[in-house]
Design a protein around this motif. Structure first.
Motif, mmCIF file in Angstrom:
data_model
loop_
_atom_site.group_PDB
_atom_site.id
_atom_site.type_symbol
_atom_site.label_atom_id
_atom_site.label_comp_id
_atom_site.label_asym_id
_atom_site.label_seq_id
_atom_site.Cartn_x
_atom_site.Cartn_y
_atom_site.Cartn_z
ATOM 1 N N ALA A 182 1.020 9.471 -5.823
ATOM 2 C CA ALA A 182 1.312 10.864 -5.487
ATOM 3 C C ALA A 182 2.516 11.401 -6.257
ATOM 4 C CB ALA A 182 1.569 10.990 -3.982
ATOM 5 N N GLY A 183 3.170 10.539 -7.050
ATOM 6 C CA GLY A 183 4.353 10.956 -7.780
ATOM 7 C C GLY A 183 5.547 11.199 -6.878
ATOM 8 N N GLN A 184 5.567 10.547 -5.714
ATOM 9 C CA GLN A 184 6.633 10.749 -4.741
ATOM 10 C C GLN A 184 7.561 9.540 -4.619
ATOM 11 O OE1 GLN A 184 4.338 11.660 -1.235
ATOM 12 N NE2 GLN A 184 4.040 13.807 -1.832
ATOM 13 N N GLY A 228 3.293 6.401 -15.904
ATOM 14 C CA GLY A 228 4.426 7.301 -15.706
ATOM 15 C C GLY A 228 5.422 6.860 -14.656
ATOM 16 N N VAL A 229 5.316 5.596 -14.197
ATOM 17 C CA VAL A 229 6.278 5.079 -13.208
ATOM 18 C C VAL A 229 6.821 3.751 -13.761
ATOM 19 C CG1 VAL A 229 6.701 4.525 -10.788
ATOM 20 C CG2 VAL A 229 4.844 6.095 -11.396
ATOM 21 N N PRO A 230 7.836 3.818 -14.635
ATOM 22 C CA PRO A 230 8.348 2.603 -15.297
ATOM 23 C C PRO A 230 8.787 1.512 -14.326
ATOM 24 C CG PRO A 230 9.236 4.580 -16.345
ATOM 25 C CD PRO A 230 8.520 5.039 -15.106
ATOM 26 N N ASN A 279 0.819 -1.207 0.000
ATOM 27 C CA ASN A 279 0.000 0.000 0.000
ATOM 28 C C ASN A 279 0.853 1.258 0.000
ATOM 29 O OD1 ASN A 279 -2.327 -1.513 -0.009
ATOM 30 N ND2 ASN A 279 -2.762 -1.256 2.167
ATOM 31 N N TYR A 280 1.970 1.211 0.723
ATOM 32 C CA TYR A 280 2.859 2.366 0.776
ATOM 33 C C TYR A 280 3.502 2.608 -0.591
ATOM 34 C CZ TYR A 280 6.399 5.593 2.582
ATOM 35 O OH TYR A 280 7.195 6.698 2.822
ATOM 36 N N ALA A 281 3.900 1.537 -1.266
ATOM 37 C CA ALA A 281 4.496 1.678 -2.596
ATOM 38 C C ALA A 281 3.504 2.309 -3.570
ATOM 39 C CB ALA A 281 4.954 0.316 -3.112
#
Length: 247
Positions: free
Chosen positions: A82-84, A139-141, A74-76
């Motif tokens: 959030a793009g963080q 957007g997160v390869p 869940n944290y990942a």
């Protein structure tokens, strides 16, 4: 040093867990409260001695403790939405969850056949929602690559129903243009080979046919794997699609 407040201990631990083998994590253990969240009870022995936990201890907890497995996943996903996200965390998360899912599926093979089936279903109920959400985040390869890996582990270590494999193939196909096309095609091939028969679902076929360099990507995979059956399944799926359009 000031102690970390109980209410944010979970997020602090999740943030710094990728650094579990560094001195900074030892310093963190020294200032944590003794009543750490239940998900991180495996850190108890290391908390008392302020020593670095080895990776196998983290993998063991992710394999056998559902609350920790869920919290880490869940944290990942939260970071990625959030793009963080940051590379060190996603790399750490992918390694831990890959090993944990493989371990859970290995454990599911023990016992009577009906027990094995139930245990496998329990694993699927935990990981399939992660894959669904992970593939939907664009957007997160590194996240997409991790989901490819999880999918391939599932297909090779469990007896997935054809409809589950088809659903995974459709999700992977959605990422072809946005991620790593070669990795996506490899994942699709490995998923397809574990169906009861070689077949490419219509939605997946449509996405594949829209890729400009399909032939090049297939030849690249053919250098390492025997993909004739996959190519034939793709050909048959494209013919069915054409026939459907003509009727």
């Amino acid at each position: 040093m000031a102690r970390v407040h109980v209410y944010n201990t979970k997020s602090v631990l999740l943030t710094f867990l990728p650094y579990h083998q560094t001195p900074i994590f030892q310093n963190l253990l020294a200032i944590l409260p003794t009543n750490i969240p239940i998900e991180f009870k495996f850190l108890g022995p290391y908390l008392k001695t302020a020593t670095n936990p080895p990776q196998h201890a983290i993998v063991y907890s992710a394999t056998n403790t559902d609350s920790f497995f869920t919290a880490l996943n869940n944290y990942a996903l939260q970071l990625c939405r959030a793009g963080q996200q940051y590379d060190i965390f996603l790399s750490f998360w992918a390694r831990i969850i890959t090993d944990a899912v493989a371990g859970q599926l290995d454990l599911a093979r023990s016992g009577r056949r009906e027990v094995q089936r139930q245990r496998q279903e329990d694993v699927l109920l935990k990981i399939l929602p992660i894959l669904r959400d992970g593939f939907s985040i664009r957007g997160v390869p590194d996240l997409t690559m991790a989901c490819y890996t999880f999918s391939m582990v599932l297909s090779t270590k469990s007896n997935l129903a054809d409809n589950v494999i088809d659903s995974l193939m459709d999700s992977v196909a959605e990422t072809i243009s946005a991620g790593n096309p070669r990795a996506a095609f490899l994942c699709l091939y490995l998923l397809c080979r574990h169906r009861s028969e070689w077949s490419v679902p219509p939605k997946t076929c449509t996405k594949i046919m829209r890729v400009n360099n399909v032939g090049i990507l297939l030849r690249q995979i053919a250098d390492e794997f025997e993909i004739d059956e996959f190519v034939l399944a793709l050909h048959n799926a494209s013919l069915r699609s054409l026939q459907k359009k003509r009727t």
